[in-house]
Design an enzyme around this catalytic site. Structure first.
Site: not given
Lengths: 256, 282, 282, 256
Positions: A51-53
């Site tokens: 996930y881009e987090s």
């Protein structure tokens, strides 16, 4: 296998089936996230979800509401900073599949999530691109999942937030982008793939009980059907059970 | 040489009308208490920078703190729109709001360049998309070795960087852990920085030689605000209040209900109101 | 998709004559066992990249593996010269050695750019110094926003990146901890990578959510070589053998004593010889 | 305070005295490292020591032989990667003092650690620049510590590895570098500072028992003395005790 299912469940399950255990997948929130985790919990246990987090190889037990829920970090192999995620991992060419959604899409799988109407005087201001503009070109290939409808599947996008195959289907190659772009578009009615000659997204598989007319009615351009359209296999009982389980766990967790 | 101040004093001293402010926290550790304090102190004409201007900027913009928003994804994650930001952009309420829009990669690179004291960042981005047509700050550069074109963005160097962190020690060193987003970068890129923390402790309790620590001499002011990230979360302290994010959709949809909520929960309160959310997890 | 191989097989399969190889480890975790294996397998005409070509490259260059050295600081840290490298540069023994010289900042940025899949890096460096006069790969670029000149270096993208790490799990995920130098970058920048580890374990035993982990799909081959960083060290396993670094000065000063040492300790041995150094610290 | 001491001890102690508790200091190996840790253990307990290996706010109990000994990491506040060290911390402008040594120096405190003779046909190949070229311009100011001698203090450098005030003393400003550059040069015989008008390094303090003639004999150019030269205070007993203690601990540790 005659269990009843919703179009949305069929979409998520068809999307999940597209992933393999060896894939390294950059996961968008919402429908992509459900599909990717369903794949992980069924036929593709080895799939790496990112996930881009910054969470790498995460294995959430409930679906995140946001792209940065604590669940994603707690179950990840490791978590890196957001600049590192975009520089080393996405731009670094480490991702085999980018799995995204969108608000509007055209026949060449270009996506708009920015604005309806004029950019400077918007009719509807949408959330914006987020990670999508660079996911679209830096991942090996792109899977898109979106429910069909005439406001979503449009003849002409007011704004290109992320490039599919380009406005006329040839711009991706012209611009020197070497990744494949959108190779699958999984909807609630059917699955589309780019035509080998034109890159126009073409129906290759129709979900059980769906008619060609229904697909056309929910699409803003004259949609093309492959010469070899098949019927999407109906969800198995296990697919439905696992999907409903995780959605029920998720509902309870987010209401808490 | 971090000074430990009350949140009131930290904002009073270091946040000025017209400043460019970056408040970061990628879902995790969003500095909501600091946002509320800025609203209470009625700061105006701010340029607000944030990759994901979700509820915190919805509140600040709805209360008239900002004249410009720099962002890459604006919404209530997993829920829907940020109604106050849309109302400002579409209808100019409570005031007109200029926007400067990037992608996540663009902003992440711009923060990274700011922390590295570079004037710009080059990256493989914005290919075949319309954003560069409406954002003149997106340019390109030619690689001096390969001749390739790369997109560029100017570095972000805000007047003030504001983040929430897990804890500080008595010297003012600060620990970040979990999803750290661009928080280290925004503190290093900013001229002044304010860090709110869950607690100030004798021992920072790092668990790795490589723990993410901001040394005290990188921080201007530290304020101890337990619960200060709510409804966002603090890893190991309290969870994200997803139900509040869902509830916000209704609260913020109309101007009246928004203003009523802000009066009861922000204007009539102070930073201590966050303490109720701070209960440490086992 | 890391394959677990013997060190012999990893080098036999993935290191080829004429390759460009980066072996990193900044004092810590230097992959000495891999260097010895490359010497035993008589690889030739390598371009060797390393910020600090200390004993490991002194040995490889003295044994004739390399035709070019890319570096930023060449010496035996705290002791003196790397005599074999000097002998190659100054006298062409055992063969001529071309050099490409950078600063630490230049190389660190070049690795970083390689990991980020950028063709070059721009940085504030090389101002007022002579190195750009003798290294044509150092160029400059103009910031499209401020007009400032910045130095540039091309990204490092080696054929093979080789590092030593603490441990791997059964899936092939690898943990780095402590002084990690450019090790993550070199693995991500390389076309193929070989990682030697102290042990392969069921549980990677990370201590932080942000532990530095290389996922298995970033690595080509993993070889378990306990003690494989000696006389460098592995944090938490064994200490740096500073006395060996001091002793190396005498061993390496003359060609004969060097060759005798290499025969006894490298050519007549295999990777298992490192195990004696692997005793785990309490 | 009549304890006897060596010129080298005087150099290290004089160098240590230049640091303040509020300094954030990038530490070169060898003489700088001894001086910086002596400062930390005496009058400047709050000084932040940073080594280019990535160790931030380290407090070694023995002096490292190399710039990346485990001792530095184990006693640090945190350790970052080397790219981060050079990008965020050094280039980021976070360092107030860069403390370096060198093989050769000229009157404007330019330093050579690269080569004696022609670069392509070296008489003596030195180790190279390492961190120095960028330390020299990115730190707030530079302290240099080197023992004097005609081969080290030379009229003309064969190679400029790191810039002091430039070949004629004005190039630093001409090139737009805003940091101060070398503000102190601490040797085994005296301390030099740049002349306010010319930037030429000028003797401002002479160590006890050292003559002006001895200084000139060990310098390859006609050295200048300030109009207000003072005598360097002799090492105190505490300074000598702490320095010798750490050197003895170091000797024992490295021989082990």
């Amino acid at each position: 296998m005659s269990a009843s299912f919703t179009p949305n469940e069929m979409m998520t399950i068809a999307a999940a089936r597209a992933l393999k255990s060896t894939d390294v997948c950059f996961v968008g929130i919402g429908a992509p996230s459900a599909a990717c985790n369903l794949a992980r919990l069924t036929h593709a246990p080895g799939v790496t979800l990112i996930y881009e987090s910054g969470t790498i190889a995460t294995k959430p037990n409930v679906l995140p509401l946001s792209i940065g829920d604590g669940e994603l970090c707690e179950t990840a192999l490791t978590t890196v900073s957001v600049p590192e995620m975009f520089r080393y991992w996405l731009q670094g060419g480490r991702i085999t599949i980018g799995f995204i959604g969108g608000a509007q899409i055209d026949r060449f799988a270009n996506i708009n999530t920015t604005v309806v109407g004029d950019y400077h005087k918007p009719k509807v201001r949408l959330p914006g691109g987020g990670g999508a503009p660079e996911i679209a070109t830096n991942c090996g290939e792109i899977f898109i999942t979106m429910a069909m409808g005439k406001r979503a599947f449009v003849d002409r996008l007011p704004f290109i937030t992320s490039m599919g195959h380009g406005p006329t289907g040839v711009e991706r190659q012209k611009l020197g982008v070497r990744s494949q772009g959108p190779t699958k578009l999984i909807t609630d009615l059917c699955v589309l793939e780019p035509d080998a000659a034109t890159n126009e997204m073409t129906v290759v598989s129709i979900h059980p009980g769906v008619t060609r007319e229904a697909i056309q009615e929910n699409c803003g351009w004259p949609i093309r059907f492959s010469a070899h359209v098949v019927e999407t296999p109906a969800p198995t009982e296990e697919e439905l059970r696992v999907l409903r389980d995780i959605q029920e766990r998720t509902r309870r967790a987010h209401a808490a | 040489m971090a000074q430990v101040l009350s949140l009131h004093d930290a904002v009073a001293e270091h946040v000025r009308d017209g400043d460019t402010i970056a408040m970061e926290g990628f879902t995790h550790l969003i500095p909501f208490a600091a946002g509320h304090e800025i609203i209470r102190q009625k700061r105006k004409r701010l340029t607000l920078i944030r990759m994901t201007p979700d509820l915190i900027y919805d509140q600040m913009i709805g209360m008239g703190c900002a004249e410009k928003l720099v962002f890459s994804w604006g919404g209530n994650p997993g829920v829907g729109s940020t109604h106050r930001i849309r109302d400002a952009i579409e209808n100019g309420w409570p005031n007109a709001l200029a926007i400067e829009e990037h992608s996540h990669a663009g902003m992440a690179n711009a923060y990274e360049a700011g922390a590295a004291n570079l004037p710009f960042a080059a990256f493989r981005g914005y290919i075949g998309v319309d954003l560069p047509k409406v954002n003149p700050r997106i340019k390109s550069i030619t690689c001096p070795y390969t001749g390739e074109f790369l997109a560029t963005v100017p570095a972000i160097r805000p007047d003030v960087g504001i983040v929430h962190a897990l804890r500080a020690d008595r010297d003012g060193n600060v620990l970040l852990e979990g999803i750290t987003g661009c928080q280290k970068e925004v503190v290093l890129a900013a001229k002044r920085s304010i860090v709110t923390v869950e607690e100030i402790v004798d021992d920072l309790r790092t668990t790795s030689y490589n723990s993410i620590v901001l040394p005290h001499w990188t921080i201007t002011a530290i304020a101890c605000v337990p619960g200060g990230a709510h409804p966002s979360y603090a890893q190991g302290y309290y969870k994200r209040d997803n139900s509040f994010y869902i509830a916000w959709d209704k609260i913020s949809r109309e101007r009246d209900s928004f203003l009523a909520w802000m009066k009861d929960n922000v204007l009539d309160k102070d930073a201590s109101a966050f303490a109720v959310h701070a209960k440490k997890q086992a």
